[in-house]
Design an enzyme around this catalytic site. Structure first.
Site, PDB file in Angstrom:
ATOM      1  N   HIS A 176       0.774  -1.394   0.354  1.00  8.81           N
ATOM      2  CA  HIS A 176       0.004  -0.052  -0.065  1.00  8.81           C
ATOM      3  C   HIS A 176       0.935   1.163   0.118  1.00  8.81           C
ATOM      4  O   HIS A 176       0.980   2.108  -0.583  1.00  8.81           O
ATOM      5  CB  HIS A 176      -1.087  -0.206   1.204  1.00  8.81           C
ATOM      6  CG  HIS A 176      -1.948  -0.948   0.833  1.00  8.81           C
ATOM      7  ND1 HIS A 176      -2.320  -1.931   1.141  1.00  8.81           N
ATOM      8  CD2 HIS A 176      -3.775  -0.267   0.696  1.00  8.81           C
ATOM      9  CE1 HIS A 176      -3.263  -2.586   0.759  1.00  8.81           C
ATOM     10  NE2 HIS A 176      -4.336  -1.476   0.892  1.00  8.81           N
ATOM     11  N   LYS A 185      -9.846  -9.326   6.124  1.00  7.51           N
ATOM     12  CA  LYS A 185      -9.903 -10.726   7.441  1.00  7.51           C
ATOM     13  C   LYS A 185     -10.433  -9.050   9.119  1.00  7.51           C
ATOM     14  O   LYS A 185      -9.478  -7.875   8.870  1.00  7.51           O
ATOM     15  CB  LYS A 185      -9.382 -11.396   7.928  1.00  7.51           C
ATOM     16  CG  LYS A 185      -9.564 -12.034   9.028  1.00  7.51           C
ATOM     17  CD  LYS A 185      -8.213 -13.168   9.741  1.00  7.51           C
ATOM     18  CE  LYS A 185      -7.419 -12.797  10.627  1.00  7.51           C
ATOM     19  NZ  LYS A 185      -6.621 -13.947  11.159  1.00  7.51           N
TER      20      LYS A 185
END
Lengths: 192, 283
Positions: free
Chosen positions: A35, A98
């Site tokens: 990222h 998650k």
């Protein structure tokens, strides 16, 4: 609703919290370092309508080809510090991970028409079975196997449960609110 | 002996224990929430694939942990520690396992799952000449959702119940539910947690404590935990825990330690039994 979709995704606004999606096509892996790297340097891949997976895979090279051994989801909340900017800049359609994400991401999903989906925690073997090959990998040298940007070819990758949609709804908020109410009832019952 | 320990680690990592599979299947049958059913179904499919291809059922292959139950007259006691360490190194390469032993200050990963005090080996002794090694690699996500509460003794059994349920609520979806909750009461800080870990992992799911009062407490905590509605992976549903196991020790008059150990659905465990004549079996 259950969707069986091909990438790239055209319209993620139709997905609502509680829908289940299975993906065929490409899934692009990005976790913490990826990222950061993509935001700093721009992306060598077109990420519009893409499926971004928070995952650090276990892969092995066999006869010159990459083999995915296990590829379960990692905890998404760590990416909360990047995801709003990431979505605004690259326009992915589906984020997979998650545990859910925070209010910044929820707001950005609404603005840009993307969704967050949960993949079942720990299911590394199931994920590996649905991954049919590695199309390419970026930043492998610099970031190493778990952090590199992998492009996996997948078939019926899922179940991905839509837990945060582009209409401002988060399943985590609902479950938490309900559980808190149940907790209060239980605590009262214990006290009696 | 090393071969059998490697084999036990491999079985623990790739084939989910029978009691857990049974409990997950029963939970799937019972579950009324459709999203929760998708999660339980994915877990069961994952377990099937892991077994079929001999793959670790989760990419977090855990901290290698061994609970020893060794007879006073067991003849090979000197060999056990060395054998376990060697088995861990071999299992890491052969299965393979994720290297999960990191120096806390230097951040260096040893690469073979061994290091200072790990693999963690916990020793207990009994009358006899045999030895049982409980092979229990434990995932980090669920271990993070374990806790110790030093309660004021005055809160009594009600206080214990409240704290356990609050703990499960606060853990939410983080430990990858459905979980197995081990509760250790009394002793001291360390003993409460050890009792909790043994209760969570070594006791089969569904087996109740031999004392009626404790068995009732387990049943009650199990029912209440599943009324929270957190559900598999925290997405809501009837199945938050597969079981709650309680163990206790006598306590100091001034203390009421409450240890809670959370085990994820990937309840990895095997037993290696070694007899005095050198016969080794994995169960």
């Amino acid at each position: 609703m259950e969707y069986h979709e091909k990438t790239p995704i055209q319209d993620a606004r139709k997905y609502k919290v509680g829908d289940v999606i299975y993906i065929t096509g490409e899934v692009i892996l990005a976790r913490d370092e990826a990222h950061k790297k993509l935001l700093e340097e721009g992306s060598p891949l077109d990420l519009k309508g893409s499926v971004i997976y928070h995952c650090g895979p276990v892969v092995a090279k066999k006869n010159g080809e990459w083999k995915v051994v296990a590829a379960g989801p990692t905890t998404s909340i760590r990416m909360e510090i990047f995801e709003d900017e990431f979505i605004a800049k690259f326009h992915p359609a589906i984020i997979v991970g998650k545990g859910g994400m925070g209010p910044r991401t929820l707001k950005t999903l609404k603005e840009h028409g993307a969704v967050y989906t949960a993949y079942t925690g720990g299911c590394g073997a199931l994920a590996a079975e649905r991954i049919k090959g590695v199309k390419e990998v970026q930043f492998l040298e610099e970031l190493g196997i778990p952090e590199a940007v992998w492009v996996f070819r997948v078939e019926e990758f899922g179940p991905l449960v839509v837990t945060m949609d582009s209409h401002g709804k988060s399943l985590y908020d609902d479950v938490n609110k309900n559980a808190r109410k149940n907790l209060e009832d239980i605590l009262k019952k214990i006290e009696r | 002996m090393i071969d059998e320990i490697v084999y036990a680690i491999k079985k623990a990592e790739t084939k989910l224990s029978e009691d857990t599979v049974k409990a997950l299947k029963a939970a799937y049958e019972r579950e009324s929430n459709p999203l929760a059913r998708t999660q339980l179904e994915a877990i069961l499919k994952n377990v099937e694939i892991a077994e079929k291809y001999s793959l670790p059922m989760c990419q977090d292959t855990g901290l290698q942990t061994f609970f020893m139950d060794v007879g006073y007259d067991f003849p090979f006691i000197r060999e056990l520690k060395v054998a376990i360490e060697e088995a861990v190194r071999r299992a890491t390469k052969e299965i393979p396992l994720r290297p999960n032993a990191v120096h806390p200050f230097l951040h260096k990963n040893s690469g073979d799952n061994t290091g200072r005090f790990v693999p963690y080996i916990h020793w207990e002794l009994h009358e006899g000449d045999d030895a049982v090694i409980h092979v229990i690699p434990k995932g980090g996500g669920s271990e993070n959702m374990s806790g110790l509460y030093m309660l004021p003794p005055g809160v009594g059994i009600k206080g214990i119940k409240k704290k356990v349920i609050e703990h499960i609520f606060n853990s939410g979806g983080k430990p990858c539910p459905p979980t197995i909750i081990g509760v250790g009461i009394g002793g001291g800080a360390d003993l409460a947690l050890t009792l909790a870990k043994k209760a969570a992992i070594l006791r089969p799911i569904g087996a109740r404590h031999e004392e009626e009062f404790v068995a009732q407490l387990e049943e009650e905590l199990y029912e209440m935990a599943n009324k929270l509605g957190i559900g598999p992976m925290g997405l809501g549903g009837d199945t938050t825990v597969l079981d709650v196991h309680v163990e206790y020790a006598h306590r100091h008059p001034a203390t009421l330690p409450l240890g809670i150990v959370t085990q994820c659905w990937a309840n990895r465990k095997r037993k290696v039994r070694i007899s005095a004549d050198g016969k080794v079996e994995v169960v």
